[in-house]
Design an enzyme around this catalytic site. Structure first.
Site, short mmCIF file in Angstrom:
data_model
loop_
_atom_site.label_atom_id
_atom_site.label_comp_id
_atom_site.label_asym_id
_atom_site.label_seq_id
_atom_site.Cartn_x
_atom_site.Cartn_y
_atom_site.Cartn_z
N CYS A 242 0.83 -1.22 0.00
CA CYS A 242 0.00 0.00 0.00
C CYS A 242 0.85 1.26 0.00
CB CYS A 242 -0.88 -0.02 1.25
SG CYS A 242 -1.91 1.43 1.40
N CYS B 120 -2.68 -0.77 9.06
CA CYS B 120 -1.86 -1.99 9.01
C CYS B 120 -0.53 -1.73 9.72
CB CYS B 120 -1.56 -2.37 7.57
SG CYS B 120 -3.01 -2.89 6.64
N GLU C 131 -26.12 -12.21 24.99
CA GLU C 131 -25.54 -11.07 24.27
C GLU C 131 -26.07 -9.76 24.90
OE1 GLU C 131 -23.40 -10.14 21.72
OE2 GLU C 131 -24.22 -8.13 21.96
N CYS D 172 -9.82 -12.04 20.96
CA CYS D 172 -9.15 -11.15 20.01
C CYS D 172 -8.03 -10.38 20.70
CB CYS D 172 -10.15 -10.20 19.36
SG CYS D 172 -11.08 -9.24 20.55
N1 SAH Z 1 -19.44 -14.63 18.95
C1 SAH Z 1 -19.92 -13.61 18.07
C2 SAH Z 1 -19.68 -12.18 18.54
C3 SAH Z 1 -18.36 -11.85 19.18
S1 SAH Z 1 -18.04 -10.12 19.41
C4 SAH Z 1 -19.40 -13.83 16.66
O1 SAH Z 1 -18.54 -14.68 16.43
O2 SAH Z 1 -19.85 -13.16 15.74
C5 SAH Z 1 -18.39 -9.88 21.07
C6 SAH Z 1 -19.85 -9.63 21.37
O3 SAH Z 1 -19.97 -9.48 22.79
C7 SAH Z 1 -20.46 -8.38 20.78
O4 SAH Z 1 -21.62 -8.73 20.07
C8 SAH Z 1 -20.80 -7.51 22.00
O5 SAH Z 1 -21.98 -6.76 21.82
C9 SAH Z 1 -20.99 -8.54 23.08
N2 SAH Z 1 -20.78 -8.13 24.49
C10 SAH Z 1 -19.94 -7.17 24.97
N3 SAH Z 1 -19.96 -7.18 26.31
C11 SAH Z 1 -20.80 -8.16 26.71
C12 SAH Z 1 -21.22 -8.65 27.99
N4 SAH Z 1 -20.75 -8.12 29.10
N5 SAH Z 1 -22.09 -9.68 28.03
C13 SAH Z 1 -22.56 -10.22 26.87
N6 SAH Z 1 -22.19 -9.78 25.63
C14 SAH Z 1 -21.34 -8.77 25.54
#
Ligand code: SAH
Length: 459
Positions: free
Chosen positions: A80, A89, A339, A414
């Site tokens: 890039c 990046c 969630e 992550c």
């Molecule tokens: N497992 C899913 C999402 C992962 S991202 C996938 O693979 O697509 C993490 C998610 O956790 C997000 O949707 C966020 O809104 C949620 N989140 C954040 N804090 C939280 C909490 N304290 N309890 C439950 N969910 C939560």
């Protein structure tokens, strides 16, 4: 002026020669001067550089490269043209094979240093074609003489126009160009961050890799969008495959991109994605893994670690729009998703219906509140999956998971640092780390996703 601190082997302003040994989790090179740790951004393992110390703490310093004395064999020319200016990046100057080695080392290092865990870590699952993988572009918009839409120049809030982002799905770039041209032509007021005036803050584009559908989201500092009908018409005319145009209202004076309210301007208010034979509705604010192709690899690993036989009760905590829950529902007795975000829970419920899946239920709430409450009422699970945001799991949740005596915990993370912290807690309470599999969801950045299997070893 040189700052002298006689206890430390380096001083601010000093030029030092350093061998770069590894990269840290931010993608910065790490080396030592007389045993003292120095971070040097933009370097590669096996570089020897001269660098100027720019800041000094008790246990480490930060330095900027002056000259590369010996170039690392892993260095390549970044693809890039904006690589040096854009903060998106961090690893484009290193060949992809070595990027995967670096990411594995980042995980090993965090587990050792923070978790006190010396466990085998599998080689990172990488991509065959590690470009054009992102399904979502979030592009800041501003005025700098003329309208700019692109990225914030490193360490500033100056917006630089971007024509091609090599990690984006190519259609995302084209949509951003088209929308930028429309906003310019129609002289729609653009947000001014300093004075908190003007309207358009971000152009967000989400593209479905499976259906090709495109959702355009205009993030605005206010409700009234001048020439709304003309803007919508122009986007429809100029963006092939657009299926929804949404206005998201964000009037906060903060860095967060999306506000809490969406107005559908035209078309469908969601994007349709599919994964492993399942369909998913994704609303503008709901989380969906940004790398669609690697999501398959990630979820397959989660499935393997859950070792489901068709009978189990599974908790999918931090379930987003229910992707992991629905993916696993076909191999489990029952899946319970939890969630925090209401729109995501609604998407999850809709997605269960859409796929005719009945052995799942979704609950809105914080996992650290909901799971202990359900535990008190006698809830049991054979497998618990957690996939928290970067800050990791709350200790109240970890403690409830331990009390549940679940035989398997699958942790999707992550952030290696909070992963290591949480694994340390669980290993102290009767669990052992059985498998650690990093997956490259974000090639050319320093981010790394990790799936860990923990098994219960103590009654
Ligand atoms: N497992 C899913 C999402 C992962 S991202 C996938 O693979 O697509 C993490 C998610 O956790 C997000 O949707 C966020 O809104 C949620 N989140 C954040 N804090 C939280 C909490 N304290 N309890 C439950 N969910 C939560």
């Amino acid at each position: 002026m040189k700052q002298t601190n006689t206890n430390l082997p380096v001083a601010k302003g000093q030029i030092v020669e350093i061998n770069i040994e590894r990269l840290n989790h931010d993608g910065e090179g790490v080396g030592k001067v007389d045993g003292f740790t120095v971070f040097v951004p933009g370097t590669a393992p096996e570089d020897r550089v001269s660098a100027k110390i720019i800041s000094l703490q008790k246990t480490y310093a930060r330095a900027l490269v002056q000259e590369i004395i010996n170039e690392s064999p892993h260095r390549i020319a970044p693809t890039c043209a904006h690589y040096d200016d854009c903060g998106g990046c961090q690893l484009q100057h290193i060949n992809y094979e070595q990027q995967l080695v670096i990411k594995r080392n980042i995980v090993i290092d965090a587990l050792r240093r923070i978790g006190g865990l010396d466990v085998p870590v599998h080689p990172v699952l990488g991509m065959a074609e590690p470009w054009q993988y992102r399904n979502k572009a979030q592009v800041p918009v501003g005025m700098d003489g003329t309208l700019k839409a692109g990225f914030y120049e490193k360490r500033t809030h100056k917006i630089v126009d971007l024509d091609c982002c090599h990690i984006q799905h190519p259609s995302n770039d084209l949509v951003v160009h088209a929308v930028r041209a429309i906003l310019k032509k129609m002289a729609i007021p653009i947000y001014d961050e300093k004075n908190h005036t003007g309207l358009i803050r971000h152009i967000v584009v989400r593209t479905s890799f499976s259906t090709g559908e495109i959702l355009v989201i205009l993030v605005t500092n206010g409700r009234k969008l001048p020439r709304q009908n003309d803007v919508v018409e122009a986007i429809r005319k100029n963006v092939d495959k657009v299926t929804g145009i949404v206005q998201n209202i964000n009037m906060k004076q903060a860095n967060v991109i999306l506000g809490n309210e969406d107005i559908l301007l035209w078309g469908k208010s969601y994007l349709q994605e599919s994964l492993d034979g399942l369909s998913f509705h994704v609303s503008p604010r709901s989380f969906f893994q940004v790398n669609t192709l690697q999501t398959d690899a990630l979820y397959a690993k989660v499935r393997e670690y859950t070792a489901l036989t068709g009978q189990e009760t599974v908790y999918d905590l931090y379930c987003g729009i229910g992707t992991i829950s629905l993916y696993l529902s076909r191999y489990a007795g029952k899946v319970i998703g939890v969630e925090l975000v209401n729109a995501a829970v609604k998407d999850a419920q809709k997605n269960a219906e859409l796929n005719g899946i009945t052995n799942v239920e979704f609950h809105k709430g914080a996992a650290e509140q909901l799971v202990p409450e359900r535990l008190k009422k006698g809830a049991k699970a054979d497998v618990v999956i957690v996939d928290p945001p970067r800050k990791g799991c709350d200790e109240r949740l970890l403690s409830a998971m331990v009390s549940m005596k679940t035989s398997r915990i699958v942790y999707v993370s992550c952030n290696p640092a909070t992963l290591a912290r949480d694994l340390k807690y669980l290993t102290g309470k009767g669990y052992a780390v059985t498998e650690v599999q990093p997956v490259d969801m974000f090639p050319h950045t320093s981010h790394v996703e990790t799936v860990v299997l923990m098994s219960r070893v103590k009654e």
